[in-house]
Design a protein around this motif. Structure first.
Motif, PDB file in Angstrom:
ATOM      1  N   GLU A   1       0.855   2.218  10.498  1.00 57.10           N
ATOM      2  CA  GLU A   1       2.217   2.069  11.002  1.00 57.10           C
ATOM      3  C   GLU A   1       2.282   2.246  12.529  1.00 57.10           C
ATOM      4  OE1 GLU A   1       5.376   3.176   8.002  1.00 57.10           O
ATOM      5  OE2 GLU A   1       5.648   4.678   9.566  1.00 57.10           O
TER       6      GLU A   1
ATOM      7  N   ASN B   1       0.873  -1.181   0.000  1.00 53.90           N
ATOM      8  CA  ASN B   1       0.000   0.000   0.000  1.00 53.90           C
ATOM      9  C   ASN B   1       0.900   1.218   0.000  1.00 53.90           C
ATOM     10  OD1 ASN B   1      -1.428  -2.198   1.903  1.00 53.90           O
ATOM     11  ND2 ASN B   1      -2.999  -1.057   0.788  1.00 53.90           N
TER      12      ASN B   1
ATOM     13  N   LEU C   1      -2.116   4.439   2.639  1.00 49.37           N
ATOM     14  CA  LEU C   1      -3.181   3.718   3.332  1.00 49.37           C
ATOM     15  C   LEU C   1      -3.786   4.675   4.349  1.00 49.37           C
ATOM     16  CD1 LEU C   1      -4.700   1.067   3.801  1.00 49.37           C
ATOM     17  CD2 LEU C   1      -2.845   0.309   5.270  1.00 49.37           C
TER      18      LEU C   1
ATOM     19  N   THR D   1      -6.866   3.958  -0.346  1.00 52.39           N
ATOM     20  CA  THR D   1      -5.537   3.368  -0.478  1.00 52.39           C
ATOM     21  C   THR D   1      -5.097   3.318  -1.932  1.00 52.39           C
ATOM     22  OG1 THR D   1      -4.168   1.469   0.194  1.00 52.39           O
ATOM     23  CG2 THR D   1      -6.378   0.960  -0.579  1.00 52.39           C
TER      24      THR D   1
ATOM     25  N   SER E   1       4.682  -2.293   5.334  1.00 52.08           N
ATOM     26  CA  SER E   1       3.741  -2.734   4.312  1.00 52.08           C
ATOM     27  C   SER E   1       2.404  -3.055   4.966  1.00 52.08           C
ATOM     28  CB  SER E   1       4.303  -3.982   3.631  1.00 52.08           C
ATOM     29  OG  SER E   1       3.401  -4.409   2.639  1.00 52.08           O
TER      30      SER E   1
ATOM     31  N   ASN F   1       1.272   5.515   5.572  1.00 52.88           N
ATOM     32  CA  ASN F   1       0.595   4.317   6.065  1.00 52.88           C
ATOM     33  C   ASN F   1       0.039   4.582   7.458  1.00 52.88           C
ATOM     34  OD1 ASN F   1      -0.254   1.875   6.979  1.00 52.88           O
ATOM     35  ND2 ASN F   1       1.661   0.769   6.611  1.00 52.88           N
TER      36      ASN F   1
END
Ligand code: C5P
Length: 303
Positions: free
Chosen positions: A228, A12, A15, A30, A256, A225
């Motif tokens: 995270e 992604n 995201l 996303t 990821s 992201n």
């Protein structure tokens, strides 16, 4: 006859995660990219459904379930139910995608099984029906059919292809212990109790424009992201690992999807290979080099 279908891992690039809906799913905004780590799924006719798994390279397959909960098996059953048929197949999964790593390896297996069984039995399922069956199986399964680079909405299952004039090189650093996607989303909720964000309103226009131009610098500066923080909260030691990867990678490093796999964007194939060599030298046990975007689930062998 046996048919083998290959399906890619996903990352992604952006995201954005919104407040969960009543179904418990989080609305996402996303951008997916398919990268060149693959699972191969081989199918053949059988009296009864059965599934097996074998590693391709340094992949720990011990946590892949081989009972009715296996997602490739569920895909096969969903496909025959859709056509009102009573057929069964043996499914062999050859895994090159790290398991429970935030790379959608299970989704790749489901997408590959759908395409393989559709061809094995000449079912000629329409693309729209395949995408609908895929969406029922898991949020990332439609993208594994599509491949390339794509925008994802809903809970990730509503995918639209994006124009991507670039090709990008990644170092992909898996961890020994996988992370459970639902656990990471639960942690996200605990960390953001007052989230009001409607994810669909935060469209990743800068990143989409970067892909259209094929501009890796603009891509690097617009990657994001939202999961995270939650993954790092469950696995604090990942922060140190990410910093180490960043030391040996010339562009952005991030997790990821729901993690714990770490991605490093590099400037070229050469840079990615050098980065891998440096990371192995620094004590990382497994480091993959991958390029993207690549094709979605596709037939590689009829035998
Ligand atoms: O769709 P999939 O089966 O891959 O999702 C696994 C789990 O991840 C879901 O049961 C849900 O807990 C969580 N999830 C979510 N929001 C999404 C996608 C997944 O909360 N958009």
């Amino acid at each position: 006859m046996t048919i083998t279908v290959r399906a890619p891992a996903k990352v992604n690039l952006v995201l954005v995660v919104g407040r969960p809906g009543e179904d418990g799913y989080h609305p996402l905004n996303t951008v997916y990219q398919a990268i060149s780590l693959y699972d191969d799924v081989r199918v053949s006719d059988a009296e009864e459904w059965h599934v097996s798994v074998a590693p391709l390279g340094e992949i720990d397959v011990s946590v892949v379930p081989l009972d009715e909960s296996n997602i490739a098996l569920r895909a096969g059953r969903a496909l025959v139910a859709h056509h009102g048929l009573d057929l069964a197949a043996g499914i062999e999964i050859h895994k090159g995608i790290p398991v429970a790593g935030g790379l959608a390896g299970g989704s790749a297996d489901a997408a590959a099984a759908l395409v393989a069984l559709d061809r094995l039995w000449d079912l000629r399922t329409s693309d729209d029906d395949l995408l609908a069956i895929a969406a029922e199986l898991g949020s990332d399964v439609p993208f594994a059919l599509l491949g390339g680079s794509a925008h994802g909405l809903g809970h990730g299952e509503l995918v639209e292809p994006l124009t991507d004039h670039g090709s990008y090189w990644w170092v992909v650093v898996p961890s020994d212990d996988g992370l459970s996607t639902p656990a990471v989303y639960r942690e996200f909720d605990a960390l953001h109790p007052d989230l009001t964000r409607a994810a669909h309103e935060e469209s990743p226009t800068d990143l989409v424009a970067a892909l259209e131009r094929g501009d890796p610098d603009a891509l690097a500066s617009s990657m994001r992201n939202d999961l995270e923080g939650a993954a790092l909260s469950l696995r604090p030691e990942l922060a140190e690992r990410m910093a180490q990867v960043q030391d040996h990678c010339d562009r952005t490093v991030m997790l990821s999807g729901s993690g714990p796999t770490i991605l490093g964007l590099t400037t070229s194939q050469q840079e990615a290979l050098e980065s891998r060599a440096a990371l192995l030298e620094a004590g990382f046990e497994v480091v993959h080099v991958a390029t993207g975007p690549v094709a979605g689930a596709h037939v590689v062998e009829y035998a």
